[in-house]
Design a protein around this motif. Structure first.
Motif, mmCIF file in Angstrom:
data_model
loop_
_atom_site.group_PDB
_atom_site.id
_atom_site.type_symbol
_atom_site.label_atom_id
_atom_site.label_comp_id
_atom_site.label_asym_id
_atom_site.label_seq_id
_atom_site.Cartn_x
_atom_site.Cartn_y
_atom_site.Cartn_z
ATOM 1 N N ALA A 71 0.803 -1.218 0.000
ATOM 2 C CA ALA A 71 0.000 0.000 0.000
ATOM 3 C C ALA A 71 0.838 1.271 0.000
ATOM 4 N N ASP A 72 2.142 1.161 0.240
ATOM 5 C CA ASP A 72 2.971 2.362 0.350
ATOM 6 C C ASP A 72 3.698 2.630 -0.968
ATOM 7 N N GLU A 73 4.880 3.209 -0.898
ATOM 8 C CA GLU A 73 5.596 3.563 -2.121
ATOM 9 C C GLU A 73 6.107 2.345 -2.887
ATOM 10 N N GLY A 74 6.004 1.170 -2.285
ATOM 11 C CA GLY A 74 6.349 -0.061 -2.983
ATOM 12 C C GLY A 74 5.189 -0.672 -3.739
ATOM 13 N N TYR A 75 4.051 -0.002 -3.728
ATOM 14 C CA TYR A 75 2.793 -0.544 -4.276
ATOM 15 C C TYR A 75 2.957 -1.148 -5.668
ATOM 16 N N VAL A 76 3.460 -0.370 -6.594
ATOM 17 C CA VAL A 76 3.546 -0.832 -7.986
ATOM 18 C C VAL A 76 4.445 -2.055 -8.099
ATOM 19 N N LEU A 77 5.610 -2.001 -7.488
ATOM 20 C CA LEU A 77 6.542 -3.116 -7.571
ATOM 21 C C LEU A 77 5.997 -4.365 -6.886
ATOM 22 N N PHE A 78 5.340 -4.153 -5.746
ATOM 23 C CA PHE A 78 4.786 -5.309 -5.024
ATOM 24 C C PHE A 78 3.747 -6.022 -5.870
ATOM 25 N N TRP A 79 2.799 -5.271 -6.402
ATOM 26 C CA TRP A 79 1.712 -5.915 -7.154
ATOM 27 C C TRP A 79 2.201 -6.444 -8.498
ATOM 28 N N ASN A 80 3.220 -5.828 -9.079
ATOM 29 C CA ASN A 80 3.828 -6.404 -10.286
ATOM 30 C C ASN A 80 4.450 -7.755 -9.961
#
Length: 297
Positions: free
Chosen positions: A278-287
């Protein structure tokens, strides 16, 4: 072994934790409150199921009968609202996220047994049994949700159902991971509100009590040292596993050292903290999740 997810992609708060490198000094594990992103899928469909401990609320995104299906289990003191999957992932997978007992909109019973990891897993089984059979099932196990998902996987296997894979997102593995929950346990059972307390005060007491009893069981299970061997046993039986950590927390969890000692691979979500989903890692995490479940383009 270490993999690092780097690429493009709130104000952080902190909590104390013994550093993995040496274990004696005190560091800080970062937490971030990520802003909503336009790519997020919204609130989802509100659902509920009855369990022996009361009503469990959950949210369903995408096609409910989609395969693969992804189940997200949140951490201590959190709720289903923290998981906002990206809309493009939901075009290829279903997504379920329950409020654990004592959290969010789910029941908060007086029975302390409800907050054991095993009881929480039992309630999540009820969610899965109410949903259409999706074929492949993947889990995202966040923080306290880690031990809950270990129990869940073992329960499902006993029922003849297999989990295809699990993303273990800074899930508890050993006693050193329990700095927050151990602190709650050390304070003892919360004192009940005074007579005539407001509804808000009573609700807060119920929530604090749920967190206390959850923490008692979490500390005990984590301290037994069996979580990693149990995960390894599940993997040996065919379940894929990824141990995922926020890049901002390098060197801040004792379980990082445990995994390194065991020769386990760690996936680092750059710019992500504990709430990397949910934080600034959102895009990388969900990718990473999309690639893990096989829906990445």
């Amino acid at each position: 072994f270490v993999l690092s997810c780097t690429a493009a992609l709130c104000a952080p708060s902190f909590r104390p934790v013994a550093r993995a490198s040496g274990g004696a000094s005190i560091g800080f594990a970062k937490f971030s409150m990520g802003p909503p992103l336009s790519a997020q899928a919204g609130e989802g469909e509100q659902m509920s199921v009855e369990t022996r401990f009361g009503t469990v609320r959950y949210r369903s995104f995408g096609e409910r009968a989609s395969s693969p299906q992804v189940l997200f289990v949140h951490g201590l003191g959190s709720s289903s609202q923290t998981a906002q999957p990206p809309a493009d992932l939901l075009q290829k997978a279903g997504f379920l996220v329950p409020d654990l007992l004592g959290h969010g909109e789910s029941a908060c019973p007086a029975n302390a047994e409800a907050f054991r990891m095993q009881s929480q897993a039992e309630a999540v089984v009820a969610v899965l049994e109410q949903e259409p059979s999706p074929g492949e099932l993947f889990l995202i196990a966040h923080s306290l949700g880690g031990p809950v998902c270990v129990e869940l996987c073992e329960m499902l296997r006993r029922k003849g159902k297999n989990v295809a894979g699990m993303v273990y997102a800074e899930g508890n593995l050993n006693a050193g991971d329990c700095f927050g929950s151990a602190k709650l346990v050390s304070k003892g059972v919360p004192a009940p509100p005074a007579e005539g307390a407001s509804a808000a005060q009573q609700s807060r007491y119920a929530f604090d009590t749920a967190k206390f009893h959850s923490s008692v069981d979490l500390v005990q299970i984590s301290g037994e040292g069996t979580l990693l061997p149990r995960i390894q046993a599940l993997r040996a039986e065919g379940m894929r596993v990824a141990f995922v950590y926020g890049g901002e927390n390098r060197g801040r969890f004792t379980s990082e050292q445990l995994l390194s000692t065991e020769g386990e691979e760690i996936v680092w979500i750059e710019k992500g903290a504990h709430s990397m989903h949910a934080d600034e890692g959102y895009v990388l995490f969900w990718n990473f999740v999309a690639g893990f479940v096989g829906t990445a383009e």
